[in-house]
Scaffold this motif. Structure first.
Motif, short mmCIF file in Angstrom:
data_model
loop_
_atom_site.label_atom_id
_atom_site.label_comp_id
_atom_site.label_asym_id
_atom_site.label_seq_id
_atom_site.Cartn_x
_atom_site.Cartn_y
_atom_site.Cartn_z
N ARG A 122 -52.69 45.58 24.37
CA ARG A 122 -53.58 46.60 24.90
C ARG A 122 -54.82 45.98 25.53
N PHE B 291 -63.78 49.67 23.96
CA PHE B 291 -62.74 49.78 25.00
C PHE B 291 -63.32 50.14 26.35
N ASP C 68 -48.05 51.83 18.75
CA ASP C 68 -48.81 51.56 17.53
C ASP C 68 -50.25 52.02 17.72
N ILE C 69 -50.88 52.27 16.58
CA ILE C 69 -52.30 52.64 16.66
C ILE C 69 -53.10 51.35 16.82
N ALA C 70 -53.37 51.03 18.06
CA ALA C 70 -54.00 49.74 18.38
C ALA C 70 -55.49 49.94 18.61
N ILE C 71 -56.18 50.22 17.52
CA ILE C 71 -57.64 50.34 17.58
C ILE C 71 -58.20 49.55 16.40
N TYR C 72 -59.51 49.36 16.41
CA TYR C 72 -60.13 48.59 15.32
C TYR C 72 -60.42 49.53 14.15
N ASN D 202 -49.91 44.37 16.01
CA ASN D 202 -50.12 45.83 16.14
C ASN D 202 -50.36 46.26 17.59
N GLN D 203 -49.97 45.44 18.52
CA GLN D 203 -50.06 45.74 19.96
C GLN D 203 -51.49 45.77 20.49
N MET D 204 -52.45 45.39 19.65
CA MET D 204 -53.83 45.35 20.13
C MET D 204 -53.98 44.31 21.23
N CYS E 105 -59.11 55.75 23.63
CA CYS E 105 -59.44 54.36 24.02
C CYS E 105 -58.68 53.95 25.29
N ASN F 292 -56.86 56.61 19.40
CA ASN F 292 -55.97 55.67 20.10
C ASN F 292 -55.78 56.10 21.56
#
Lengths: 324, 461
Positions: free
Chosen positions: B299, A107, A91-95, B294-296, A154, A151
């Motif tokens: 991570r 990050f 998944d795109i796990a960024i803010y 969302n897997q954040m 990071c 993504n």
């Protein structure tokens, strides 16, 4: 299946006899493999084969039931102590409500970078992703490809020795995919070892040095593409002939010297106008095949010759059944 | 097509349990909560017992009789001052403050008050059970020193809702001063009516104007300087020596609202602030669930960040956000509605910090209890609104039955509101906030530790 059990000291990542079960389901069954320095390894498998569980075990997000994971020669605990490991989830796990720079900075801080080192690394990441001109824009407004690049960036802010990528190019266009693999090439050139999962077999074939295939939690193949082809379907080419009218009777078995009995024209059911076979020596065997068809009274409209691919190997090893 | 759209909507609803609960169970739950609140208090004709303290500064048979009758009147619960002596006895530096936050020095008991006899202060059960005569007399002895000032202190601190002070005016008129806390807008009216009823039933014949008052009773009786005055009650003139005194009067004196530019807004500002602190905190806690989806979260936990650091970071953020929100709201209240924030800033800041901290921890606790954002939304609506209703953010707690008031103490809304009440309404010094601070800090710590325990399941599969 032959597995390379020997992992030389230069291998930064080594997985040995890993097991993980969820209640009665064995997600990982005695998986062992290694990752060499600067190597790009594709981890392939059908849906539910255990790829993500394996990646999560290595990343410390899933606790294995048994087995060992060594990073840079040091045995890892089930979680933590993975400073030299990077993980980029599927998944795109960024803010999405932060800018590119803010995401990269956050990050980098989470990975322990501070001061000038942090600023240098953020600058490098902006150049690496090609997003210098978008550094102050919110990531939420980016295209899928741009988000994928952020993504990815990071996950490497701390310059890890080993990078785990879970389907890094899912849902992006060919141009973005190409760009992402160029970025991964640069990482590999700098010595980073990369383990990636993907369902794009062409990506694995073209961009990876080695391939590991797992199915039902077990490692079923490990090697370069050539090694896998040699061990499974062999180097023969796939030949496809299109004839001028549907077959009205089966063709006589095709026999040609050294291939006697090993391969033959696969007669399609009556009414079809395509014939398929495999040949080891295209130049030597194809004329005989064409002559056989012509002698039977059919004209050849088209000839297609395909080299064996990872796709063929994959289907050969995992079967044609749907995995839902 | 329309039917298909309806069918799809219905099927989606059927597949979503949280939405089903929100659609059908939550309204019933809230109806029940409010039915319990109003059903056992306002609207039933059964007004909750009002805590009063009685002070007799006259000390004659008539005044004693009035307090005796009042003590037996259903609906009034006399506060046992013997048990609250420690609260009523002003400590150095802990006296109520004037506006402007400088602690008011404890006034020395003046000589006149020393002479006042406070005889009738007695606890009574809500059922009106009388104490034994022996016990009655013992309590009366203990409380003999209760003065008007001490009664005022009891009201100011909220120990009693109202003080009934019987006094004789210079003109000989018997006055019943109801020293009230006007944050309870019902109690003064109810007690006023009860006292009037009792006064009307006490014969006037037993009292005659002492000669020293004889000159003062001829003129008309003026209205009180402030507060509300009830109509004069008819009395029976006495034919005994000296002019008879047919008049008794009840006067409501607003002890706490006096001088406040907009007292009602001050009360409601706190209620609204605490409710929105809770909503804000649960919404903020929901980011944890989004990050998990969302897997954040996965991570983040593969970086150098630990779950402890993550939770404390989020708690600190939500706390600071809550402090800013509440401060902004009260600042707006000061600018537009005359809430005296600057005059009470030290107490406000203390109670806001601990309330925001507890609310933030509560938001994280709710988030870690749930699996999805949808569950959190459903749960937070039910829990926050229930706590706000029980804790006094929606309905003033003085309207609730004693049982519900006690139940409300299990919500930290009630403690936070009491804290704000002490700061803005009762104008008590900061040192008086320790019970509220202690409860809110303990709540915050317990919520945070529990949330941490629940988050263990997110650390590894």
């Amino acid at each position: 299946m032959e597995t390379d059990k020997f992992a030389p000291p230069s291998r930064p990542l080594r997985v040995e006899s890993l097991r993980k079960s969820y209640r009665r389901v064995e997600a990982i069954r005695d998986v062992s493999f290694g990752l060499a320095a600067g190597e790009r390894l594709a981890l392939l498998g059908p849906n539910g084969a255990g790829k993500t569980t394996l990646i999560r075990c290595i990343a410390g997000r899933t606790k294995p039931d048994a087995g060992t994971i060594e990073l840079l020669g040091k045995r890892l605990p089930p979680s933590g102590e993975r400073d030299r490991l990077g993980w980029v989830p599927q998944d795109i796990a960024i803010y999405s409500d932060l800018t590119t720079r803010e995401n990269l900075t956050a990050f980098a801080r989470f990975h322990g970078l501070r001061g000038a080192e942090l600023n240098d690394r953020v600058g490098w990441a902006l150049r690496w992703t090609g997003l210098e001109d978008r550094s102050e824009q919110l990531v939420g407004g980016f295209s899928g490809g741009m988000k994928r690049r952020v993504n990815l960036a990071c996950g490497v802010m701390h310059a890890p020795h080993v990078l785990l990528l879970d389907e890094p190019t899912v849902g992006v266009d060919p141009q973005s995919r190409q760009r992402i693999f160029e970025m991964l090439d640069q990482l590999r050139d700098s010595g980073t070892s990369i383990l990636l999962t993907t369902h794009h077999l062409d990506e694995a074939e073209q961009c990876c040095d080695r391939i590991v295939i797992i199915d039902h939690g077990q490692l079923i193949a490990d090697g370069t593409l050539e090694q896998l082809i040699a061990r499974t379907i062999g180097p023969s080419r796939h030949v496809r002939l299109r004839i001028d009218r549907p077959l009205d009777r089966p063709l006589a078995p095709w026999q040609d010297g050294p291939l006697h009995g090993s391969l033959g024209v696969q007669n399609p059911p009556g009414g079809q106008d395509c014939l398929q076979t495999r040949v080891d020596d295209v130049a030597g065997q194809l004329p005989g095949l064409l002559e056989t068809v012509r002698t039977a009274g059919y004209g050849v409209l088209n000839v297609e010759v395909h080299a064996p691919s990872l796709h063929d190997v994959f289907l050969h090893l995992t079967g044609q059944e749907l995995r839902d | 097509m329309v039917v298909t759209v309806m069918t799809v909507c219905l099927r989606r609803l059927a597949h979503n349990r949280v939405e089903l609960v929100l659609a059908f169970v939550v309204p019933i739950a809230f109806f029940s909560i409010f039915a319990v609140i109003f059903g056992s208090g306002v609207g039933t004709g059964l007004t909750p017992n009002i805590k009063v303290v009685g002070v007799d500064t006259v000390g004659d048979e008539q005044s004693r009789q009035i307090l005796r009758v009042l003590r037996e009147t259903p609906g009034l619960s006399f506060v046992d001052t013997a048990e609250s002596d420690d609260q009523t006895e002003p400590e150095k530096g802990s006296t109520p403050r004037q506006k402007g936050s400088t602690p008011r020095p404890t006034p020395a008991p003046d000589e006149t008050e020393k002479d006042l006899r406070a005889v009738e202060v007695q606890s009574a059960s809500t059922s009106g059970n009388a104490l034994t005569e022996q016990g009655d007399s013992r309590k009366a002895d203990k409380q003999a020193g209760t003065s008007r000032r001490q009664a005022m202190e009891l009201v100011r601190r909220g120990t009693a809702t109202l003080a009934i002070v019987l006094r004789r005016q210079d003109d000989g008129m018997l006055m019943a001063d109801l020293l009230s806390d006007s944050s309870d807008q019902v109690a003064p009216q109810v007690v006023s009516a009860l006292v009037q009823q009792v006064l009307a039933g006490i014969p006037e014949t037993s009292y005659r104007v002492p000669p020293r008052y004889a000159k003062t009773v001829s003129g008309p009786i003026g209205m009180p300087e402030r507060g509300m005055s009830e109509p004069e009650l008819p009395g029976t003139p006495s034919d005994a020596a000296g002019p008879p005194l047919p008049l008794k009067r009840v006067e409501i004196v607003d002890l706490l609202g006096k001088g406040k530019s907009n007292p009602v807004v001050t009360m409601y500002a706190a209620g609204i602030a605490v409710m929105f602190l809770l909503f804000g905190a649960t919404s903020g806690g929901g980011t944890l669930l989004e990050e998990r989806d969302n897997q954040m979260l996965d991570r983040l936990l593969t970086t150098g960040l630990s779950m402890d650091q993550l939770l404390i970071g989020k708690w600190a953020y939500l706390t600071i956000l809550g402090i800013c929100q509440t401060t902004l709201m009260f600042a707006w209240g000061q600018l537009v509605f005359g809430v005296d924030l600057l005059g009470h800033f030290d107490g406000f800041l203390i109670i806001t910090v601990v309330t925001a901290g507890a609310a933030a921890a509560f938001g994280l606790l709710l988030a870690t209890l749930c699996r999805t954002r949808g569950q959190l939304n459903g749960l937070s609506v039910v829990v926050v609104l229930s706590m706000s209703a029980l804790g006094g953010s929606m309905v003033p707690r003085y309207l609730m039955s004693p049982g519900l008031r006690e139940a409300g103490l299990w919500t930290f809304n009630a403690w936070a509101l009491e804290g704000y009440d002490k700061v803005f309404w009762r104008e008590l010094p900061v040192s008086e906030l320790w019970p509220q601070m202690s409860v809110l800090m303990v709540c915050g710590a317990v919520f945070l530790v529990t949330a941490r325990g629940l988050a263990i399941r997110w650390e590894t599969d």
